[in-house]
Scaffold this active site. Structure first.
Site, PDB file in Angstrom:
ATOM      1  N   LYS A  53      90.247  70.018  66.439  1.00  0.00           N
ATOM      2  CA  LYS A  53      89.619  70.652  67.794  1.00  0.00           C
ATOM      3  C   LYS A  53      90.619  72.019  68.286  1.00  0.00           C
ATOM      4  O   LYS A  53      90.130  72.863  68.390  1.00  0.00           O
ATOM      5  CB  LYS A  53      90.055  69.733  69.135  1.00  0.00           C
ATOM      6  CG  LYS A  53      88.897  68.754  69.172  1.00  0.00           C
ATOM      7  CD  LYS A  53      89.055  67.624  70.206  1.00  0.00           C
ATOM      8  CE  LYS A  53      88.041  66.638  69.801  1.00  0.00           C
ATOM      9  NZ  LYS A  53      88.392  65.243  70.615  1.00  0.00           N
ATOM     10  N   GLN A  97      92.109  62.922  75.125  1.00  0.00           N
ATOM     11  CA  GLN A  97      91.657  62.100  73.798  1.00  0.00           C
ATOM     12  C   GLN A  97      91.649  60.495  74.187  1.00  0.00           C
ATOM     13  O   GLN A  97      92.667  59.791  74.429  1.00  0.00           O
ATOM     14  CB  GLN A  97      92.373  62.430  72.618  1.00  0.00           C
ATOM     15  CG  GLN A  97      91.993  61.813  71.365  1.00  0.00           C
ATOM     16  CD  GLN A  97      90.605  62.457  70.799  1.00  0.00           C
ATOM     17  OE1 GLN A  97      90.515  63.676  71.037  1.00  0.00           O
ATOM     18  NE2 GLN A  97      89.663  61.744  70.407  1.00  0.00           N
ATOM     19  N   ASP A 120      84.005  67.568  78.465  1.00  0.00           N
ATOM     20  CA  ASP A 120      83.618  66.284  77.606  1.00  0.00           C
ATOM     21  C   ASP A 120      82.506  65.560  78.304  1.00  0.00           C
ATOM     22  O   ASP A 120      81.745  64.835  77.738  1.00  0.00           O
ATOM     23  CB  ASP A 120      84.706  65.060  77.645  1.00  0.00           C
ATOM     24  CG  ASP A 120      85.296  64.992  76.126  1.00  0.00           C
ATOM     25  OD1 ASP A 120      84.591  65.447  75.396  1.00  0.00           O
ATOM     26  OD2 ASP A 120      86.525  64.334  76.127  1.00  0.00           O
TER      27      ASP A 120
END
Ligand code: NAD
Length: 290
Positions: A53, A97, A120
């Site tokens: 990422k 994460q 997200d």
């Protein structure tokens, strides 16, 4: 033999476009998109995802701000960091994460992220907006799948779509995105009776289970579009999807490969959500009503 939908190519196009958008945004407003990635503990797979990422952000001109915390981090410490990132105007996207180490509540952590920085798309606010057909930030994997479906030019209106898997990050949001485009959607899961028959009736199949090649090629209707989300490492060390690719590709009109299908789209959509958040912030528009 079917057409292969190359996620690698579509994702590369998306990322090129974003790079140009970022350059223009910086030039016009001085705002450079910033994505904060929080990694707690030392899960090896998560470390790889975070590294990828970061690299993708850098290539697109997005600031990547990494916060690595030890596995012993308390929930209070983590929530305090998220509070700081929520208040930091140089941060337009916050990604924690998953999975988190034991003892940390994923729900509480995700609900603490400001929904207007929730790139997200997992915050209940954003999930609720998706379900009611007024999305703000949508989960990246299904969003990427919609891009892949659009790249084929097929009209989803009235199509029978069967999703195998009902997770919050793939199966469920996928259903609402397909519904928005007027597909008739069935969500199948581990307790579904006669999965084979359900898949046989589908014009569009999305497999998100996590079991190597469990969707057999002869279940696929002639001409169906097959999207394979699964990433499974098998004994010989190679990666395979949730669909039996060799046989399914003889029947499908379009199919995604593994790797190189859905995978590259997920990061591309994360970048896309971050750039959109930065643009909204630069224009003074609020993504989320407060
Ligand atoms: P999950 O484990 O959260 O959910 C799996 C789902 O499959 C569950 O809803 C379960 O009911 C269903 N299921 C299990 N066994 C079944 C069976 N025998 N028949 C029918 N349904 C069954 O999984 P997830 O997080 O949605 O991930 C699914 C797969 O997609 C995994 O391989 C994961 O690695 C992959 N994935 C890939 C990406 C990407 O970017 N390419 C992103 C997310 C997940």
């Amino acid at each position: 033999m079917s057409n292969i939908i190359s996620g690698k190519e579509v994702a590369a196009e998306v990322r090129e476009g974003l790079k140009a958008e970022v350059e223009a945004l910086v030039k016009d407003t001085g705002v450079r998109p910033g994505l904060a990635v929080v990694l707690v503990g030392d899960d090896p797979a998560s470390q790889v995802y975070v590294r990828n990422k970061k690299k993708a952000c850098e290539k697109a001109g997005i600031n990547s701000i990494e916060h690595r915390l030890p596995a012993e981090t308390t929930e209070e410490e983590l929530l305090t960091l998220i509070g700081e990132l929520n208040a930091d105007t140089s941060v337009h996207g916050i990604l924690v994460q998953l999975p988190l180490p034991d003892g940390l509540s994923e729900d509480r952590v995700l609900e603490t992220i400001d929904p207007s920085k929730d790139v997200d798309g997992f915050h209940p606010y954003n999930m609720g907006r998706l379900v009611t057909g007024k999305p703000v930030f949508e989960p990246c994997t299904p969003l990427g799948i919609m891009r892949l479906l659009h790249s084929t030019g097929i009209d989803l209106k009235g199509k029978e779509a069967v999703i195998v898997g009902r997770s919050n990050i793939v199966g469920k949001p996928m259903a609402f995105m397909l519904l928005r485009e007027h597909a008739t959607v069935t969500i199948c899961h581990s307790r579904t009776r006669d999965l084979k028959e359900k898949v046989r009736g589908a014009d569009v199949v999305v497999a998100a289970v996590g079991i190597a090649e469990m969707v057999k090629g002869d279940w696929i209707k002639e001409g169906a579009v097959v999207i394979d989300v699964g990433i499974n490492r098998i004994e010989d060390g190679s990666l395979v999807g949730d669909v039996e690719f060799a046989t399914a590709s003889e029947r499908a009109s379009y199919i995604t490969p593994v790797p190189g299908g859905v995978g590259p789209m997920t990061i591309a959509m994360l970048l896309s959500n971050t750039v959109r958040s930065a643009k909204l912030s630069a224009s003074g528009e609020k993504a989320v009503a407060s």
